[in-house]
Design a protein around this motif. Structure first.
Motif, PDB file in Angstrom:
ATOM      1  N   SER A 132       0.824  -1.206   0.000  1.00  0.00           N
ATOM      2  CA  SER A 132       0.000   0.000   0.000  1.00  0.00           C
ATOM      3  C   SER A 132       0.862   1.262   0.000  1.00  0.00           C
ATOM      4  O   SER A 132       0.406   2.329  -0.434  1.00  0.00           O
ATOM      5  N   ILE A 133       2.104   1.143   0.473  1.00  0.00           N
ATOM      6  CA  ILE A 133       2.987   2.321   0.512  1.00  0.00           C
ATOM      7  C   ILE A 133       3.386   2.757  -0.895  1.00  0.00           C
ATOM      8  O   ILE A 133       3.149   3.920  -1.274  1.00  0.00           O
ATOM      9  N   PRO A 134       3.978   1.873  -1.728  1.00  0.00           N
ATOM     10  CA  PRO A 134       4.247   2.318  -3.101  1.00  0.00           C
ATOM     11  C   PRO A 134       2.981   2.637  -3.889  1.00  0.00           C
ATOM     12  O   PRO A 134       3.007   3.476  -4.797  1.00  0.00           O
ATOM     13  N   THR A 135       1.865   1.980  -3.554  1.00  0.00           N
ATOM     14  CA  THR A 135       0.602   2.306  -4.229  1.00  0.00           C
ATOM     15  C   THR A 135       0.193   3.742  -3.921  1.00  0.00           C
ATOM     16  O   THR A 135      -0.209   4.500  -4.817  1.00  0.00           O
ATOM     17  N   ALA A 136       0.313   4.130  -2.649  1.00  0.00           N
ATOM     18  CA  ALA A 136      -0.031   5.500  -2.261  1.00  0.00           C
ATOM     19  C   ALA A 136       0.920   6.504  -2.912  1.00  0.00           C
ATOM     20  O   ALA A 136       0.494   7.555  -3.419  1.00  0.00           O
ATOM     21  N   GLU A 137       2.210   6.178  -2.921  1.00  0.00           N
ATOM     22  CA  GLU A 137       3.175   7.082  -3.543  1.00  0.00           C
ATOM     23  C   GLU A 137       2.904   7.212  -5.042  1.00  0.00           C
ATOM     24  O   GLU A 137       3.024   8.303  -5.617  1.00  0.00           O
ATOM     25  N   GLY A 138       2.521   6.111  -5.682  1.00  0.00           N
ATOM     26  CA  GLY A 138       2.180   6.158  -7.097  1.00  0.00           C
ATOM     27  C   GLY A 138       0.939   6.993  -7.353  1.00  0.00           C
ATOM     28  O   GLY A 138       0.851   7.714  -8.359  1.00  0.00           O
ATOM     29  N   SER A 139      -0.032   6.908  -6.445  1.00  0.00           N
ATOM     30  CA  SER A 139      -1.249   7.725  -6.571  1.00  0.00           C
ATOM     31  C   SER A 139      -0.918   9.206  -6.466  1.00  0.00           C
ATOM     32  O   SER A 139      -1.471  10.032  -7.208  1.00  0.00           O
ATOM     33  N   ILE A 140      -0.034   9.533  -5.537  1.00  0.00           N
ATOM     34  CA  ILE A 140       0.396  10.929  -5.391  1.00  0.00           C
ATOM     35  C   ILE A 140       1.110  11.394  -6.659  1.00  0.00           C
ATOM     36  O   ILE A 140       0.857  12.501  -7.164  1.00  0.00           O
ATOM     37  N   MET A 141       1.975  10.543  -7.193  1.00  0.00           N
ATOM     38  CA  MET A 141       2.692  10.865  -8.429  1.00  0.00           C
ATOM     39  C   MET A 141       1.714  11.148  -9.561  1.00  0.00           C
ATOM     40  O   MET A 141       1.865  12.136 -10.306  1.00  0.00           O
ATOM     41  N   MET A 142       0.691  10.307  -9.691  1.00  0.00           N
ATOM     42  CA  MET A 142      -0.272  10.481 -10.774  1.00  0.00           C
ATOM     43  C   MET A 142      -1.113  11.734 -10.575  1.00  0.00           C
ATOM     44  O   MET A 142      -1.430  12.448 -11.534  1.00  0.00           O
ATOM     45  N   ALA A 143      -1.479  12.009  -9.335  1.00  0.00           N
ATOM     46  CA  ALA A 143      -2.265  13.216  -9.055  1.00  0.00           C
ATOM     47  C   ALA A 143      -1.467  14.472  -9.405  1.00  0.00           C
ATOM     48  O   ALA A 143      -2.007  15.430  -9.971  1.00  0.00           O
ATOM     49  N   ILE A 144      -0.178  14.456  -9.089  1.00  0.00           N
ATOM     50  CA  ILE A 144       0.677  15.603  -9.425  1.00  0.00           C
ATOM     51  C   ILE A 144       0.830  15.735 -10.938  1.00  0.00           C
ATOM     52  O   ILE A 144       0.748  16.834 -11.506  1.00  0.00           O
ATOM     53  N   GLU A 145       1.038  14.599 -11.598  1.00  0.00           N
ATOM     54  CA  GLU A 145       1.303  14.604 -13.035  1.00  0.00           C
ATOM     55  C   GLU A 145       0.094  15.060 -13.851  1.00  0.00           C
ATOM     56  O   GLU A 145       0.244  15.723 -14.875  1.00  0.00           O
ATOM     57  N   HIS A 146      -1.102  14.721 -13.400  1.00  0.00           N
ATOM     58  CA  HIS A 146      -2.295  14.947 -14.212  1.00  0.00           C
ATOM     59  C   HIS A 146      -3.163  16.114 -13.734  1.00  0.00           C
ATOM     60  O   HIS A 146      -4.303  16.257 -14.201  1.00  0.00           O
ATOM     61  N   THR A 147      -2.672  16.905 -12.817  1.00  0.00           N
ATOM     62  CA  THR A 147      -3.415  18.086 -12.384  1.00  0.00           C
ATOM     63  C   THR A 147      -2.526  19.318 -12.495  1.00  0.00           C
ATOM     64  O   THR A 147      -1.303  19.203 -12.606  1.00  0.00           O
ATOM     65  N   ASP A 148      -3.150  20.487 -12.451  1.00  0.00           N
ATOM     66  CA  ASP A 148      -2.380  21.733 -12.491  1.00  0.00           C
ATOM     67  C   ASP A 148      -2.543  22.517 -11.193  1.00  0.00           C
ATOM     68  O   ASP A 148      -2.469  23.740 -11.170  1.00  0.00           O
ATOM     69  N   TYR A 149      -2.779  21.786 -10.112  1.00  0.00           N
ATOM     70  CA  TYR A 149      -2.885  22.405  -8.794  1.00  0.00           C
ATOM     71  C   TYR A 149      -2.161  21.520  -7.785  1.00  0.00           C
ATOM     72  O   TYR A 149      -1.877  20.355  -8.049  1.00  0.00           O
TER      73      TYR A 149
END
Length: 287
Positions: A132-149
């Motif tokens: 769940s730790i790398p999954t959460a980090e990956g989710s954060i990465m994707m949220a940063i990559e695909h948003t402009d906020y």
């Protein structure tokens, strides 16, 4: 004690898993489906599947995806098509152990009929929590990559409060996001409130959808449905972590112009070395 181990297929996680298994005293490791690797593993046998002798194996390690429902194995590092027939499983030792990530109906059926131990690693609490730790980090990465906020100050909804949902809610909250979590369990709703997060009953999620910037689904059921999506702001993003086909109405999200991503196997994408070590540690406990 020596162990004859066969690793068939696997993704980048399995490269680290194999390195870890090499450290087991007396381990005799056979690799199938790794012929495309630019650099092989010193001292290990790389075989064609037809060369593998099931009657000699103590341990069989299949890919995270296991097999499909006809017995085919997905190989990332090989062009070889591998099919494991029921009679092949029947040649394994009575004491053999099969490890996989998830278990298909085919695997369950053949291992039950042949009375062979099958260990679906991703069903284990320890593996799921570590992953769940790398999954959460990956989710954060994707949220940063695909948003402009920024994540800080964003309104994040996490659907599900299981082993993965808890870690994701914690990590996003630690970055300053305003995190809500949806679940049906009254005990989980109480725990969410105790953690100073916003608790929402899963059935009421659509009522608050207009408030979300990021929606993260961890539930393998159709929970991010048309009713929820139609109320989302157009800038929102959906990250679906549930097993295929996910829990999101992707067609309707596309109609609304809302980006919805089915993000499977994030541990193997964002942290394959860590994820491989997690799998190897559990396998070594059995051995």
């Amino acid at each position: 004690m020596s162990h004859t181990i066969a690793v068939i297929g696997g993704d980048a996680r399995y490269l680290e898993l194999i390195r870890q298994l090499q450290a087991i005293p007396g381990a005799n490791i056979n690799l199938v489906g790794f012929d495309k690797l630019e650099q092989g593993f010193t001292g290990l046998k790389q075989l064609e599947f037809s060369e593998l002798k099931p009657e000699e194996l103590d341990v069989l390690i299949l890919p995270i995806t296991g097999t499909d429902n006809t017995g085919n194995v997905e190989t990332v590092f090989s062009h070889e098509t591998i099919h494991i027939a029921p009679e092949w499983f029947g040649k394994l030792k009575d004491t053999a152990i099969i490890f996989t990530g998830i278990s298909s109906d085919y695997l369950k059926k053949v291992t039950t009929e042949e009375d062979i131990s099958l260990i679906p690693l991703l069903n284990r609490d320890d593996v799921a929590i570590y992953n769940s730790i790398p999954t959460a980090e990956g989710s954060i990465m994707m949220a940063i990559e695909h948003t402009d906020y920024t994540i800080h100050g964003s309104r994040v909804m996490v659907a599900g409060f299981g082993r993965v949902g808890k870690t994701i809610a914690n990590k996003f909250a630690a970055l300053g996001a305003k995190v809500s979590v949806a679940t049906k369990s009254s005990a989980e709703l109480a725990r969410i409130s105790e953690m100073a997060l916003t608790a929402i009953h899963l059935d009421k999620m659509a009522d608050y959808a207009n408030e979300y910037d990021v929606v993260i689904n961890t539930i393998p059921a159709a929970v991010i449905d048309r009713k929820t999506i139609q109320h989302l702001p157009t800038h929102a993003i959906i990250i679906d972590l549930a097993s295929k086909p996910g829990g999101t109405d992707f067609d309707y999200a596309k109609q609304r112009g809302i980006k919805a991503i089915l993000a499977r196997s994030l541990p193997g994408i964002v942290a394959p070395k860590t994820s491989g070590r997690i799998l190897a540690d559990v396998i070594k406990q059995f051995l």
